[in-house]
Design an enzyme around this catalytic site. Structure first.
Site, PDB file in Angstrom:
ATOM      1  N   THR A   1       0.823  -1.218   0.000  1.00 31.70           N
ATOM      2  CA  THR A   1       0.000   0.000   0.000  1.00 31.70           C
ATOM      3  C   THR A   1       0.858   1.269   0.000  1.00 31.70           C
ATOM      4  O   THR A   1       0.712   2.134  -0.873  1.00 31.70           O
ATOM      5  CB  THR A   1      -0.914   0.004   1.253  1.00 31.70           C
ATOM      6  OG1 THR A   1      -1.619  -1.230   1.286  1.00 31.70           O
ATOM      7  CG2 THR A   1      -1.896   1.137   1.222  1.00 31.70           C
TER       8      THR A   1
ATOM      9  N   LYS B   1       6.624   0.837  11.890  1.00 30.99           N
ATOM     10  CA  LYS B   1       6.561   1.194  13.321  1.00 30.99           C
ATOM     11  C   LYS B   1       6.988   0.056  14.225  1.00 30.99           C
ATOM     12  O   LYS B   1       7.501   0.277  15.316  1.00 30.99           O
ATOM     13  CB  LYS B   1       5.163   1.695  13.697  1.00 30.99           C
ATOM     14  CG  LYS B   1       4.016   0.793  13.265  1.00 30.99           C
ATOM     15  CD  LYS B   1       3.304   1.351  12.072  1.00 30.99           C
ATOM     16  CE  LYS B   1       2.490   0.272  11.370  1.00 30.99           C
ATOM     17  NZ  LYS B   1       1.163   0.650  10.997  1.00 30.99           N
TER      18      LYS B   1
ATOM     19  N   GLU C   1       9.142   9.557  10.257  1.00 25.66           N
ATOM     20  CA  GLU C   1       7.901  10.338  10.401  1.00 25.66           C
ATOM     21  C   GLU C   1       6.672   9.503  10.027  1.00 25.66           C
ATOM     22  O   GLU C   1       5.618   9.604  10.654  1.00 25.66           O
ATOM     23  CB  GLU C   1       7.996  11.584   9.502  1.00 25.66           C
ATOM     24  CG  GLU C   1       6.843  12.549   9.577  1.00 25.66           C
ATOM     25  CD  GLU C   1       6.673  13.217  10.941  1.00 25.66           C
ATOM     26  OE1 GLU C   1       7.515  14.035  11.310  1.00 25.66           O
ATOM     27  OE2 GLU C   1       5.677  12.892  11.634  1.00 25.66           O
TER      28      GLU C   1
ATOM     29  N   GLY D   1       0.438   8.548  10.291  1.00 27.69           N
ATOM     30  CA  GLY D   1       0.283   8.757   8.843  1.00 27.69           C
ATOM     31  C   GLY D   1       0.734  10.125   8.368  1.00 27.69           C
ATOM     32  O   GLY D   1       1.895  10.503   8.534  1.00 27.69           O
TER      33      GLY D   1
ATOM     34  N   ASP E   1      -0.555  -1.882  17.658  1.00 32.07           N
ATOM     35  CA  ASP E   1      -0.058  -0.878  16.720  1.00 32.07           C
ATOM     36  C   ASP E   1       0.042   0.489  17.429  1.00 32.07           C
ATOM     37  O   ASP E   1       1.078   1.166  17.356  1.00 32.07           O
ATOM     38  CB  ASP E   1      -1.009  -0.809  15.515  1.00 32.07           C
ATOM     39  CG  ASP E   1      -0.618   0.233  14.505  1.00 32.07           C
ATOM     40  OD1 ASP E   1       0.354   0.012  13.773  1.00 32.07           O
ATOM     41  OD2 ASP E   1      -1.272   1.295  14.457  1.00 32.07           O
TER      42      ASP E   1
ATOM     43  N   LYS F   1       3.342   2.986  18.631  1.00 28.32           N
ATOM     44  CA  LYS F   1       3.422   4.409  18.289  1.00 28.32           C
ATOM     45  C   LYS F   1       3.588   5.270  19.544  1.00 28.32           C
ATOM     46  O   LYS F   1       4.346   6.238  19.539  1.00 28.32           O
ATOM     47  CB  LYS F   1       2.190   4.813  17.480  1.00 28.32           C
ATOM     48  CG  LYS F   1       2.164   4.130  16.098  1.00 28.32           C
ATOM     49  CD  LYS F   1       0.817   4.276  15.430  1.00 28.32           C
ATOM     50  CE  LYS F   1       0.804   3.667  14.041  1.00 28.32           C
ATOM     51  NZ  LYS F   1      -0.551   3.590  13.474  1.00 28.32           N
TER      52      LYS F   1
ATOM     53  N   GLY G   1      -3.404   4.946   5.440  1.00 29.62           N
ATOM     54  CA  GLY G   1      -3.794   5.006   4.027  1.00 29.62           C
ATOM     55  C   GLY G   1      -2.581   5.151   3.120  1.00 29.62           C
ATOM     56  O   GLY G   1      -1.488   5.485   3.567  1.00 29.62           O
TER      57      GLY G   1
HETATM   58  N1  HSE Z   1      -2.863  -0.068  10.562  1.00 23.13           N
HETATM   59  C1  HSE Z   1      -2.485   1.262  10.886  1.00 23.13           C
HETATM   60  C2  HSE Z   1      -3.704   2.032  11.379  1.00 23.13           C
HETATM   61  C3  HSE Z   1      -1.863   1.926   9.692  1.00 23.13           C
HETATM   62  O1  HSE Z   1      -4.827   1.514  11.252  1.00 23.13           O
HETATM   63  O2  HSE Z   1      -3.559   3.125  11.902  1.00 23.13           O
HETATM   64  C4  HSE Z   1      -1.126   3.193   9.981  1.00 23.13           C
HETATM   65  O3  HSE Z   1      -0.024   2.988  10.805  1.00 23.13           O
END
Ligand code: HSE
Length: 393
Positions: A10, A100, A124, A129, A196, A200, A296
């Site tokens: 992607t 990440k 970054e 995103g 996830d 972060k 995205g």
């Molecule tokens: N899978 C992640 C999300 C993608 O849904 O935020 C962006 O890091």
């Protein structure tokens, strides 16, 4: 500048698309960026890059031994990519990564290596995103102590929660939509399980406190168990539910968690769909808020492009982070929590402030308790839904 790209999923296709479409305007400004090679796993898979002459390879050594200056990593694997990034850095190549998982697990090692080799390590795109969040914090950290940060950092979870809340959609249906929009990871467990967002918040928090934080010390709770009854309960009291990733440094302890949170009428309650939002508190400003697309294809590729441009223009910051502080993690700050469970232990009973029963389940609001204390009272979290309540009811 000669570059290579590792991965053509992607985000990788997004990077190629932007570079192809903006080639003329970049050239006009003397930014000559040439993609020498794209590393992919399966050479037989049909791909449709905009540049028909784009060269693909499945041999990492072709990139390692090439004369490219900078490698863009848009893979999603962990150990394999980490090992490759180390080799690339050792050979003097700058790294721009959106991965990440690698940045979070190996933040100290990679920053150290980049410093040693005097190269750029830019990430970054790994957090939030398209929102520029890493660089403002990196700059800020030189001259402003920051002691608190909160964010909606997973687009998939936010998309699911806000759709369930606003449209009454089913969990499975909206998860599928989030996958179709390119938000969710191939295996969405990391999204809905909170991992996830955990990675972060580890990156952002380590950066602002300049302190190593181990991933397994971060309390992480996702939305896999959320039900309509939770939204109804929250709504009756004027709240929305959002997954917040948050950390706060007080008395030399870092409180840090990823947890669904009852939010009301604020920046986070008004963050819908795949949008991410970050709020940071610092000594030279009370707090500022950043909001934008958190996931995205072009959204994330955009952040990659900004890192690339900074490197090309030689105005990237070289490795501010050195884990010079060593704060312990302890979730000792007190707040009220919402718990839905079918079993109530004696310890939990002692914490109840308000209780309601629906279909053999207890919907509980606790009195003020620390997350560490509540965790102890709850035992097994598998069948529980848990949310922190942002302020007193
Ligand atoms: N899978 C992640 C999300 C993608 O849904 O935020 C962006 O890091």
């Amino acid at each position: 500048m000669k570059i290579a790209i590792m991965g053509f999923g992607t985000v990788g296709t997004g990077v190629e698309e932007i570079l192809y479409k903006k080639r003329e305007s970049l050239l006009k400004n003397n930014f000559d960026i040439k993609i020498e090679k794209v590393l992919i796993r399966n050479k037989n898979k049909k791909r449709s890059p905009l540049d028909g002459d784009l060269a693909f390879t499945d041999d990492f050594n072709e990139i390692l031994n090439s004369d490219v200056d900078t490698v863009i990593d848009v893979t999603s694997s962990l150990e394999e990519t980490y090992e490759r990034i180390v080799k690339l850095m050792e050979s003097g190549k700058n790294i721009v990564t959106a991965n990440k998982a690698v940045v979070s697990k190996y933040f100290e090692e990679l920053n150290e290596l980049a410093r040693e080799k005097d190269i750029y390590f830019s990430y970054e795109a790994a957090v939030a995103g398209a929102i520029p969040v890493i660089h403002p914090l990196m700059e800020e950290a030189f001259f402003s102590d920051m002691n608190k940060i909160q964010g909606i950092l997973n687009g998939t979870s936010n998309y699911i929660l806000s759709k369930m809340e606003v449209e009454g959609s089913s969990y499975d249906e909206v998860l599928k939509e989030a996958q179709d929009l390119g938000y969710a990871e191939a295996d969405p467990t990391a999204d809905v399980g909170g991992f996830d967002a955990m990675r972060k918040i580890r990156i952002l928090s380590s950066l602002i406190y300049n302190s190593k934080i181990n991933e397994d010390e971060i309390f992480t709770f996702g939305i896999e168990n959320v039900k309509k009854s939770d939204f109804d309960f929250a709504k009756e009291r004027g709240y929305s539910i959002r997954v917040l990733a948050k950390s706060e440094l007080t008395n030399d302890k870092i409180n840090i968690s990823v947890i669904p949170t009852f939010v009301r009428d604020n920046f986070f309650a008004k963050t819908f769909g795949g949008t991410n939002g970050v709020k940071v508190w610092g000594e030279n400003f009370s707090a500022y808020e950043l909001k934008g697309p958190g996931a995205g294809k072009l959204e994330t590729a955009d952040a990659v492009m900004r890192d690339l441009l900074r490197i090309l223009a030689k105005r990237e910051i070289k490795t501010f982070y050195d884990a010079g502080n060593s704060y312990e993690v302890e979730n000792n700050l007190e707040n009220k929590f919402y718990v839905r469970t079918s079993e109530v232990s004696t310890e939990l009973k002692d914490l109840i402030e308000e209780e309601k029963f629906i279909n053999d389940e207890h919907l509980i609001i606790t009195r003020k308790v620390s997350l560490d204390g509540l965790r102890h009272a709850l035992g097994n979290l598998d069948k529980v839904f848990l949310a922190e309540i942002e302020e007193d009811l």
